[in-house]
Write a protein that holds these residues in place. Structure first.
Motif, PDB file in Angstrom:
ATOM      1  N   GLN A   1       3.889   9.978  -7.297  1.00 31.69           N
ATOM      2  CA  GLN A   1       4.834  10.280  -8.368  1.00 31.69           C
ATOM      3  C   GLN A   1       4.120  10.771  -9.628  1.00 31.69           C
ATOM      4  O   GLN A   1       4.583  11.700 -10.311  1.00 31.69           O
ATOM      5  CB  GLN A   1       5.681   9.047  -8.680  1.00 31.69           C
ATOM      6  N   GLU A   2       2.972  10.139  -9.964  1.00 29.30           N
ATOM      7  CA  GLU A   2       2.217  10.551 -11.146  1.00 29.30           C
ATOM      8  C   GLU A   2       1.729  11.994 -10.998  1.00 29.30           C
ATOM      9  O   GLU A   2       1.790  12.796 -11.951  1.00 29.30           O
ATOM     10  CB  GLU A   2       1.033   9.614 -11.359  1.00 29.30           C
ATOM     11  N   GLU A   3       1.237  12.356  -9.805  1.00 29.08           N
ATOM     12  CA  GLU A   3       0.758  13.714  -9.563  1.00 29.08           C
ATOM     13  C   GLU A   3       1.907  14.722  -9.699  1.00 29.08           C
ATOM     14  O   GLU A   3       1.735  15.816 -10.269  1.00 29.08           O
ATOM     15  CB  GLU A   3       0.135  13.803  -8.175  1.00 29.08           C
ATOM     16  N   ARG A   4       3.066  14.373  -9.174  1.00 29.47           N
ATOM     17  CA  ARG A   4       4.210  15.289  -9.242  1.00 29.47           C
ATOM     18  C   ARG A   4       4.721  15.437 -10.671  1.00 29.47           C
ATOM     19  O   ARG A   4       5.175  16.516 -11.075  1.00 29.47           O
ATOM     20  CB  ARG A   4       5.332  14.781  -8.326  1.00 29.47           C
ATOM     21  N   ARG A   5       4.693  14.342 -11.432  1.00 29.18           N
ATOM     22  CA  ARG A   5       5.132  14.428 -12.835  1.00 29.18           C
ATOM     23  C   ARG A   5       4.234  15.385 -13.628  1.00 29.18           C
ATOM     24  O   ARG A   5       4.715  16.197 -14.422  1.00 29.18           O
ATOM     25  CB  ARG A   5       5.095  13.038 -13.476  1.00 29.18           C
ATOM     26  N   LYS A   6       2.903  15.252 -13.429  1.00 26.54           N
ATOM     27  CA  LYS A   6       1.971  16.119 -14.145  1.00 26.54           C
ATOM     28  C   LYS A   6       2.222  17.595 -13.816  1.00 26.54           C
ATOM     29  O   LYS A   6       2.045  18.474 -14.660  1.00 26.54           O
ATOM     30  CB  LYS A   6       0.535  15.740 -13.795  1.00 26.54           C
ATOM     31  N   ALA A   7       2.623  17.843 -12.569  1.00 24.19           N
ATOM     32  CA  ALA A   7       2.900  19.222 -12.153  1.00 24.19           C
ATOM     33  C   ALA A   7       4.342  19.627 -12.444  1.00 24.19           C
ATOM     34  O   ALA A   7       4.766  20.723 -12.062  1.00 24.19           O
ATOM     35  CB  ALA A   7       2.609  19.379 -10.672  1.00 24.19           C
ATOM     36  N   ASP A   8       5.101  18.738 -13.103  1.00 25.66           N
ATOM     37  CA  ASP A   8       6.510  18.982 -13.417  1.00 25.66           C
ATOM     38  C   ASP A   8       7.301  19.360 -12.163  1.00 25.66           C
ATOM     39  O   ASP A   8       8.055  20.321 -12.143  1.00 25.66           O
ATOM     40  CB  ASP A   8       6.647  20.077 -14.475  1.00 25.66           C
ATOM     41  N   LYS A   9       7.087  18.556 -11.139  1.00 26.09           N
ATOM     42  CA  LYS A   9       7.784  18.788  -9.873  1.00 26.09           C
ATOM     43  C   LYS A   9       8.582  17.539  -9.503  1.00 26.09           C
ATOM     44  O   LYS A   9       8.210  16.421  -9.877  1.00 26.09           O
ATOM     45  CB  LYS A   9       6.788  19.109  -8.753  1.00 26.09           C
ATOM     46  N   PRO A  10       9.635  17.696  -8.748  1.00 24.42           N
ATOM     47  CA  PRO A  10      10.438  16.522  -8.358  1.00 24.42           C
ATOM     48  C   PRO A  10       9.665  15.625  -7.391  1.00 24.42           C
ATOM     49  O   PRO A  10       8.791  16.094  -6.669  1.00 24.42           O
ATOM     50  CB  PRO A  10      11.669  17.135  -7.678  1.00 24.42           C
ATOM     51  N   TYR A  11       9.988  14.372  -7.394  1.00 29.66           N
ATOM     52  CA  TYR A  11       9.300  13.406  -6.539  1.00 29.66           C
ATOM     53  C   TYR A  11      10.311  12.409  -5.977  1.00 29.66           C
ATOM     54  O   TYR A  11      11.410  12.256  -6.490  1.00 29.66           O
ATOM     55  CB  TYR A  11       8.208  12.667  -7.312  1.00 29.66           C
ATOM     56  N   PHE A  12       9.871  11.735  -4.896  1.00 23.97           N
ATOM     57  CA  PHE A  12      10.733  10.762  -4.223  1.00 23.97           C
ATOM     58  C   PHE A  12      10.636   9.385  -4.888  1.00 23.97           C
ATOM     59  O   PHE A  12       9.587   8.986  -5.393  1.00 23.97           O
ATOM     60  CB  PHE A  12      10.334  10.596  -2.744  1.00 23.97           C
ATOM     61  N   GLU A  13      11.754   8.668  -4.843  1.00 23.33           N
ATOM     62  CA  GLU A  13      11.780   7.235  -5.151  1.00 23.33           C
ATOM     63  C   GLU A  13      11.927   6.484  -3.820  1.00 23.33           C
ATOM     64  O   GLU A  13      12.621   6.961  -2.920  1.00 23.33           O
ATOM     65  CB  GLU A  13      12.963   6.889  -6.069  1.00 23.33           C
TER      66      GLU A  13
ATOM     67  N   GLU B   1       0.831  -1.200   0.000  1.00 21.64           N
ATOM     68  CA  GLU B   1       0.000   0.000   0.000  1.00 21.64           C
ATOM     69  C   GLU B   1       0.875   1.264   0.000  1.00 21.64           C
ATOM     70  O   GLU B   1       0.522   2.281  -0.604  1.00 21.64           O
ATOM     71  CB  GLU B   1      -0.936  -0.018   1.206  1.00 21.64           C
ATOM     72  N   MET B   2       2.031   1.212   0.693  1.00 24.18           N
ATOM     73  CA  MET B   2       2.970   2.335   0.641  1.00 24.18           C
ATOM     74  C   MET B   2       3.470   2.559  -0.794  1.00 24.18           C
ATOM     75  O   MET B   2       3.538   3.707  -1.279  1.00 24.18           O
ATOM     76  CB  MET B   2       4.156   2.064   1.562  1.00 24.18           C
ATOM     77  N   CYS B   3       3.790   1.463  -1.464  1.00 24.73           N
ATOM     78  CA  CYS B   3       4.283   1.571  -2.842  1.00 24.73           C
ATOM     79  C   CYS B   3       3.192   2.142  -3.760  1.00 24.73           C
ATOM     80  O   CYS B   3       3.470   2.962  -4.649  1.00 24.73           O
ATOM     81  CB  CYS B   3       4.746   0.205  -3.343  1.00 24.73           C
ATOM     82  N   ASP B   4       1.932   1.691  -3.542  1.00 28.55           N
ATOM     83  CA  ASP B   4       0.819   2.227  -4.338  1.00 28.55           C
ATOM     84  C   ASP B   4       0.680   3.734  -4.123  1.00 28.55           C
ATOM     85  O   ASP B   4       0.450   4.504  -5.066  1.00 28.55           O
ATOM     86  CB  ASP B   4      -0.478   1.518  -3.970  1.00 28.55           C
ATOM     87  N   PHE B   5       0.806   4.149  -2.847  1.00 30.45           N
ATOM     88  CA  PHE B   5       0.689   5.584  -2.570  1.00 30.45           C
ATOM     89  C   PHE B   5       1.808   6.359  -3.273  1.00 30.45           C
ATOM     90  O   PHE B   5       1.579   7.425  -3.882  1.00 30.45           O
ATOM     91  CB  PHE B   5       0.754   5.831  -1.054  1.00 30.45           C
ATOM     92  N   ILE B   6       3.044   5.852  -3.187  1.00 30.68           N
ATOM     93  CA  ILE B   6       4.179   6.539  -3.805  1.00 30.68           C
ATOM     94  C   ILE B   6       4.003   6.608  -5.323  1.00 30.68           C
ATOM     95  O   ILE B   6       4.323   7.620  -5.969  1.00 30.68           O
ATOM     96  CB  ILE B   6       5.499   5.838  -3.432  1.00 30.68           C
TER      97      ILE B   6
END
Length: 680
Positions: free
Chosen positions: A584-596, A575-580
């Motif tokens: 990540q998809e939301e941050r990509r759409k906003a052209d913002k950096p995201y965590f791995e 579930e943590m991986c699903d949330f991440i």
């Protein structure tokens, strides 16, 4: 005719020798193991100690044949140390089959199979160092069929040249399937529970009669009968119950004549004799003689030799016999209650006599098994409960008689009460006027108290509100059980948990993310992710331990034990991986950096608790925690890496991909698996 008779004798002898040879050459199979392979006979023994005697190729042809159970060692060189050897044959059906080796012994014994050490068993060493007791079964497996050599180094560290006649020696070695061992363990446990329950019933009955004596001290029979029941209970718990605790197979090697059991039996016998003498006998000279002999026998037992315990047993039997004679004579003279007590004592003594004869025969024939033990327990129960049942019936009858007398006295009291009631009415009239005056003052005072009460309640509500805030804050820091323990005792003890699952997660691309975000934005993103992780762990009832920099640590299976801790922890990780992924998809759409993120999970034993006295926090320690951190370090972005312990616990719930054995710091090679999907 003589020739025919001689021929028959020779034929019988040949048949016996043939059977012995067949028995000696018996090849054991899986079918024999399922029934239980008992290695009682065909042992060879030699006094002394030489470690080479365990070797498979050692020549023991000149060793003496010897039975392992209750062996009689006439060699004057024997000082409690002797070696036994036996060779057996097995067929291919027993190769690589898990076998439980059950070993029961009075003394310490080291067991070797084919020259290989298998364990130390026994009880004598436990007296000097309780941590050395190793009577648990050893699971073995034969790698080949054919001949195998058993060697036993038997050492009685408590042996003396003047051993008590009640002492036993020897050992019993048997091989069973693991399933049969579990069955035998359950039977032994139930036998011990039965004897313990009987002992506790006697103790309870004794306490009840002590209480009855406390209410009515003129009737001393309650005190004496309470002593009888209490001592009988202690005799059972310290003697018979401890005998059965070692199990059916180990009964021969327990202290059948426990000094504490015999002493309490003696005191109980004297108590029942005193009870009968108090109720039915005026001339108590013989009782005082028995009392004196009992004291002398106890002194001899503790100062001279434990062999005098036999004298204690004789005196106990004599007191019972004396009590029977007294109540029988009283019954013949038709004294109230004597008949029912006579029946109880005669039955108790008769069952005890039958029990003694039966036990002696069974021990002599070495026929102790589940059936004979069950018969012994039934005879014990009948012997134990006959006397208490009869005495309880007598005392109940006596109390019924007392109750009838009390009813007559109650009528007289009621008559006197009516006179007192009339006098009370006159006094009541005088008091009413005074009461009216006091009522007025009470009402005024009540108003004042009500106002004070309202003020106090308001303060209490405010205090409870503040207390609830404090408790909510404490529960946000510590688990509820730990918080409750701190509030009650002011401290929390460290606890050990045998099996839990630990999760470590880590954000791996912090350098690239931090270059594009300022400190406040970076902190907001971490808080956003960790709050989501907190909601996930709370939803699955997983205990969050702490966040370490950019890592998140949680544990499943404590403080409340959960057998499915590995499954629940993997579900949380997924579930943590699903949330991440969504994040990540939301941050990509906003052209913002995201965590791995990468996650590691391991299962094992930990200790948990609070250390220190300032800024304390709930934490866990153990090798399993370190290994979980290594699992995280060896994981990959977006992956959940688990160790072999977690895989074994959860492999039926999820699909895994085997990564092979990878090197981890301080551990060497370890098997690792990636969690793929949940099994439908």
């Amino acid at each position: 005719m003589k020739k025919i008779l001689l021929f028959l004798i020779l034929l019988a002898v040949n048949i016996c020798f043939s059977q012995e040879n067949i028995q000696a050459k018996k090849v054991f199979s899986l079918q024999d193991l399922e029934k239980e392979i008992k290695l009682k006979k065909d042992w060879k023994a030699k006094v002394g100690n030489n470690l080479s005697w365990k070797d498979t190729d050692f020549n023991d042809e000149n060793w003496q044949p010897q039975s392992a159970v209750f062996f009689n060692m006439k060699d004057p060189a024997y000082k409690g140390e002797i070696w036994f050897r036996q060779k057996i044959q097995i067929d291919s059906s027993l190769v690589n089959v898990p076998i439980s080796l059950i070993f029961n012994s009075k003394a310490d014994a080291t067991v070797y199979i084919d020259g290989e050490y298998k364990g130390i068993f026994g009880k004598a060493e436990m007296i000097s160092n309780p941590d050395n007791e190793k009577n648990h079964p050893v699971v073995i497996a034969f790698k080949t069929s054919g001949e195998h050599v058993f060697a036993v180094h038997y050492k009685d560290s408590l042996y003396t040249d003047n051993e008590s006649v009640f002492s036993s020696n020897g050992f019993k070695l048997s091989l069973v399937t693991t399933e049969k061992y579990v069955e035998k363990t359950e039977v032994n446990h139930y036998l011990w529970l039965a004897m313990t329950a009987v002992g506790m019933m006697f103790l309870t009955l004794g306490v009840i009669h002590f209480i009855l004596f406390g209410f009515y001290r003129k009737f001393i029979a309650n005190l004496l009968f309470g002593i009888f029941n209490f001592c009988s209970g202690l005799s059972i718990l310290l003697g018979y119950a401890t005998v059965f605790k070692s199990g059916i197979d180990g009964v021969q090697f327990t202290d059948m004549a426990s000094p504490s059991s015999i002493i309490f039996s003696l005191i109980g016998g004297l108590a029942i004799s005193a009870t009968v003498n108090f109720l039915f006998n005026k001339n108590k000279i013989f009782f005082y003689v028995l009392l004196t002999l009992a004291a002398v026998s106890l002194i001899l037992t503790f100062t001279v030799s434990k062999n005098f315990m036999f004298l204690c047993s004789i005196i106990t039997s004599t007191t019972m016999l004396e009590a029977i004679i007294i109540v029988v004579i009283a019954a013949i003279n038709k004294k109230a209650g004597a008949k029912i007590i006579a029946i109880g004592l005669v039955c108790s003594f008769s069952f005890a006599l039958i029990l003694g004869v039966f036990v002696g025969i069974m021990f002599g024939m070495q026929k102790l098994n589940t059936v004979t033990i069950s018969i012994i327990i039934i005879l014990m129960i009948l012997s134990f409960f006959s006397t208490p049942f009869a005495m309880s019936a007598f005392l109940a009858s006596n109390f019924a008689s007392v109750n009838r007398k009390l009813k007559v006295q109650l009528k007289q009291v009621n008559s006197l009460s009516e006179q007192a009631l009339n006098q009370e009415k006159e006094r009541k009239g005088l008091l009413e006027n005074k009461m009216n005056f006091l009522e007025t003052e009470v009402k005024e005072r009540t108003k004042e108290i009500e106002i004070q009460k309202q003020q106090i309640e308001k303060q209490q509500i405010e205090l409870l509100s503040e207390k609830q805030k404090s408790e909510d804050l404490l529960l946000n820091i510590l688990p509820k059980d730990i918080a409750d323990e701190l509030k009650e005792s002011g401290e929390s003890k460290v606890k050990q948990f045998s099996s839990v699952s630990i999760l470590f997660s880590d954000f791996t691309n912090l350098d690239s993310v931090s270059q594009r975000l300022n400190s406040q934005e970076l902190l907001d993103e971490l808080n956003h992710c960790f709050k989501a992780f907190d909601n996930i762990t709370t939803k699955h009832q997983i205990e969050k331990i702490k966040t370490i920099s950019y890592s998140y640590m949680a544990v499943s299976g404590l403080p409340l034990i959960n057998d499915n801790h590995a499954k629940k922890m993997i579900e949380v990780a997924l579930e943590m991986c699903d949330f991440i992924t969504t994040y990540q998809e939301e941050r990509r759409k906003a052209d913002k950096p995201y965590f791995e993120i990468k996650i590691g999970i391991n299962s094992g034993e930990v200790v948990a608790g609070i250390v220190g006295i300032k800024k304390f926090a709930y934490d866990i320690w153990g090798d399993a925690v370190n290994t979980a951190a290594r699992m995280k370090a060896k994981s990959e972005n977006g992956k959940i890496n688990v160790g072999s312990t977690t895989y074994e616990l959860a492999k039926s719930y999820f699909d895994f991909s085997y990564r092979g054995e990878l090197e981890i710091k301080g551990k060497g090679l370890a098997k690792m698996y990636f969690v793929e999907t949940k099994t439908n």
